[in-house]
Design an enzyme around this catalytic site. Structure first.
Site, PDB file in Angstrom:
ATOM      1  N   LYS A 170      68.735  41.768  18.966  1.00 52.83           N
ATOM      2  CA  LYS A 170      69.701  42.229  20.052  1.00 52.83           C
ATOM      3  C   LYS A 170      70.881  42.974  19.478  1.00 52.83           C
ATOM      4  O   LYS A 170      71.703  42.404  18.786  1.00 52.83           O
ATOM      5  CB  LYS A 170      70.406  40.955  20.791  1.00 52.83           C
ATOM      6  CG  LYS A 170      71.068  41.477  22.050  1.00 52.83           C
ATOM      7  CD  LYS A 170      71.869  40.540  22.529  1.00 52.83           C
ATOM      8  CE  LYS A 170      73.450  40.799  21.775  1.00 52.83           C
ATOM      9  NZ  LYS A 170      73.860  42.129  22.085  1.00 52.83           N
ATOM     10  N   GLU A 245      78.039  35.572  10.009  1.00 52.81           N
ATOM     11  CA  GLU A 245      79.143  36.219   9.159  1.00 52.81           C
ATOM     12  C   GLU A 245      80.296  36.435  10.397  1.00 52.81           C
ATOM     13  O   GLU A 245      79.846  37.349  11.157  1.00 52.81           O
ATOM     14  CB  GLU A 245      78.924  37.650   8.581  1.00 52.81           C
ATOM     15  CG  GLU A 245      79.795  38.214   7.662  1.00 52.81           C
ATOM     16  CD  GLU A 245      80.383  39.490   8.386  1.00 52.81           C
ATOM     17  OE1 GLU A 245      81.442  39.259   8.995  1.00 52.81           O
ATOM     18  OE2 GLU A 245      79.905  40.425   8.485  1.00 52.81           O
ATOM     19  N   CYS A 279      85.600  43.526   9.215  1.00 52.27           N
ATOM     20  CA  CYS A 279      86.000  42.355   8.998  1.00 52.27           C
ATOM     21  C   CYS A 279      86.753  42.106   7.771  1.00 52.27           C
ATOM     22  O   CYS A 279      87.504  41.009   7.734  1.00 52.27           O
ATOM     23  CB  CYS A 279      84.873  41.423   9.294  1.00 52.27           C
ATOM     24  SG  CYS A 279      83.450  42.040   8.304  1.00 52.27           S
ATOM     25  N   GLU A 379      92.815  38.310  14.090  1.00 54.57           N
ATOM     26  CA  GLU A 379      92.365  39.257  13.674  1.00 54.57           C
ATOM     27  C   GLU A 379      92.622  40.627  14.578  1.00 54.57           C
ATOM     28  O   GLU A 379      92.225  40.616  15.575  1.00 54.57           O
ATOM     29  CB  GLU A 379      90.699  39.148  13.558  1.00 54.57           C
ATOM     30  CG  GLU A 379      89.920  40.094  12.864  1.00 54.57           C
ATOM     31  CD  GLU A 379      88.678  39.832  12.840  1.00 54.57           C
ATOM     32  OE1 GLU A 379      87.891  40.476  11.622  1.00 54.57           O
ATOM     33  OE2 GLU A 379      87.956  39.230  13.527  1.00 54.57           O
TER      34      GLU A 379
END
Length: 474
Positions: A170, A245, A279, A379
């Site tokens: 997906k 992750e 990231c 973040e």
């Protein structure tokens, strides 16, 4: 409008069973550029059934057979690189030059490094009276993000194929076009029916259905920590392997006495490249008090030299962020830093001059940021960096580790001293005077940045089971 309304299941493009059409928005123009169908539980069931049926045969293929398939995939991928770059640029806003030079080659690199790992991998060893073997794991569901879409898809697909697993992917509904082209690549390369399947959808729909599916043996997820928790909770009832992750908030620990003009510009590129949507972007600059003013000056010059432009045009500029939700989130974090008393050095809220539409962010730098500020903990995922001062190296290390994340960390300065500091940083990746990982080495995080590893032999290992056989005849 690019139209990809079918799913790829059991080696064929098939209509969705009850899905709804979704339009992908070009973040530079705010107009629809691609249409897909968001799948349903019925679509997921068909894809998982195809993968389950294909597993018995594919898992018993030889290393040579799987290596030959990877070789064909690599050649087909090379032929479609311009198409892949165009899709990435239109859907998530990466400038076409960056998409061509970085985004698309990153995906190719995973197939190449996995092929090498497969050919070198020790599939069995003797331990006392036992023979220990690595075997295919089963049906693997893959849920991937939009920020480096091909990199994160191929980091899963390549080792799963090499291990003998079967796949249901997906991709992100924000950047699905390159995944659909990849499905065409895999089909043309001769991936057997059922070995690779693709169902488009969103997280609450297809993502949740895959995570909880009783016939899925492993779910591999890349995305936010919040979504990763939901995936793990959905997977818990069937005790499937969960490979993740997740988010990051990487420090850039600048060692006292560092040559700021030499070490800061390369690492600041990690904040600005891909419009900060990485990231591992080293967004938290931690600088000794004796060099704070100098670091502010160097970083300000780098940020103000960075131009923002149309991703369809060639050049060294950065593009927009992926969508309005991300734009609004970043604007909110920038405003929070201002409200909490950080010093705005350059950039700030609002679009760059001359941009009245599109999800463009001003390259933004803050000084006098304290570790408790929201922008130092959350973040940001945009071209935004903060500068925090420290007094002693021990304090700098403590601040570097003062985050729930542990995906990556950067150390800038004397490499010999940096090598001594690296073991003290709680992160799965530590880079010295740079920010990029090595595609052959393991990649993954500590703490709330996930579990498991990708890349090379470590990625291959994570997509396999280990079996011990005792009592075989000599």
């Amino acid at each position: 409008m690019n139209s990809y309304l079918k799913h790829y299941i059991n080696g064929a493009w098939v209509e969705s069973d009850g899905g709804t059409v979704h339009h992908v928005i070009n973040p530079a123009t705010e107009a629809a550029c691609t249409e897909i169908t968001l799948g349903t539980q019925a679509d997921v069931d068909k894809a998982v059934a195809a993968a389950r049926a294909a597993f018995d045969g594919w898992s018993q293929t030889t290393v040579a057979e799987r290596a030959a398939l990877l070789t064909r995939i690599i050649e087909e991928y090379k032929a479609r690189m311009p198409d892949l770059a165009k899709a990435v640029s239109e859907e998530m806003g990466a400038p076409i030059g960056f998409a061509s030079a970085a985004q698309v080659p990153a995906g190719l690199g995973h197939f190449i490094s996995t092929l090498k790992a497969l050919n070198d991998f020790p599939f069995e060893e003797r331990l006392g009276r036992a023979r220990v073997v690595h075997e295919a794991l089963g049906v693997v569901a893959m849920i991937t993000p939009w920020n480096w879409p091909l990199n994160q898809i191929t980091a899963k697909v390549a080792p799963a194929i090499a291990a003998g697993d079967t796949i249901v992917l997906k991709p992100s509904e924000e950047a699905p076009g390159c995944a659909m082209i990849l499905a065409e690549i895999l089909d043309k390369a001769g991936v057997p029916a059922g070995v690779f399947n693709l169902v488009n959808g969103d997280g609450p729909g297809v993502g949740a259905a895959l995570s909880s599916h009783r016939d899925v043996d492993m779910v591999s997820f890349t995305g936010s920590t919040r979504a990763g928790i939901a995936v793990a909770q959905a997977a818990a009832a069937t005790v499937k392997r969960v490979h993740q992750e997740l988010g990051g908030k990487a420090p850039n620990l600048v060692l006292e006495g560092a040559d700021l003009q030499a070490v800061l510009p390369p690492t600041l590129m990690g904040v600005l490249a891909n419009s900060g949507q990485s990231c591992i972007a080293p967004t938290r600059l931690l600088v000794h008090t004796s060099q704070t003013a100098g670091a502010v000056a160097v970083a300000k010059a780098v940020f103000e030299a960075t131009t923002v432009g149309d991703p369809a045009e060639m050049g060294m500029h950065i593009g927009p962020v992926v969508n309005k939700a991300q734009f609004d989130k970043i604007q909110g974090l920038i405003q929070s830093a201002i409200d909490e008393g950080a010093t705005l050095v350059t950039g700030g809220v609002g679009r760059p001059d001359g941009r009245n539409s599109g999800y463009y962010i001003k390259p933004t730098l803050f000084a006098d940021v304290t570790p408790d500020m929201k922008i130092a903990q959350e973040e940001t995922f945009g071209p935004v960096a903060t500068i925090t001062s420290y007094g002693t190296l021990e304090e700098g290390i403590r601040i570097a580790n003062d985050t729930p994340y542990g995906l990556s960390a950067t150390i800038s300065g004397d490499p010999a001293l940096a090598a001594k500091v690296a073991p003290k940083l709680r992160a799965g990746l530590v880079t010295i005077n740079g920010w990029s990982p090595d595609g052959n080495a393991p990649f993954g995080g500590y703490k709330q940045s996930g579990n498991g590893r990708e890349n090379g032999k470590y990625g291959l290992t994570d997509f396999m089971e280990v079996k011990t056989i005792v009592g075989e005849p000599a």
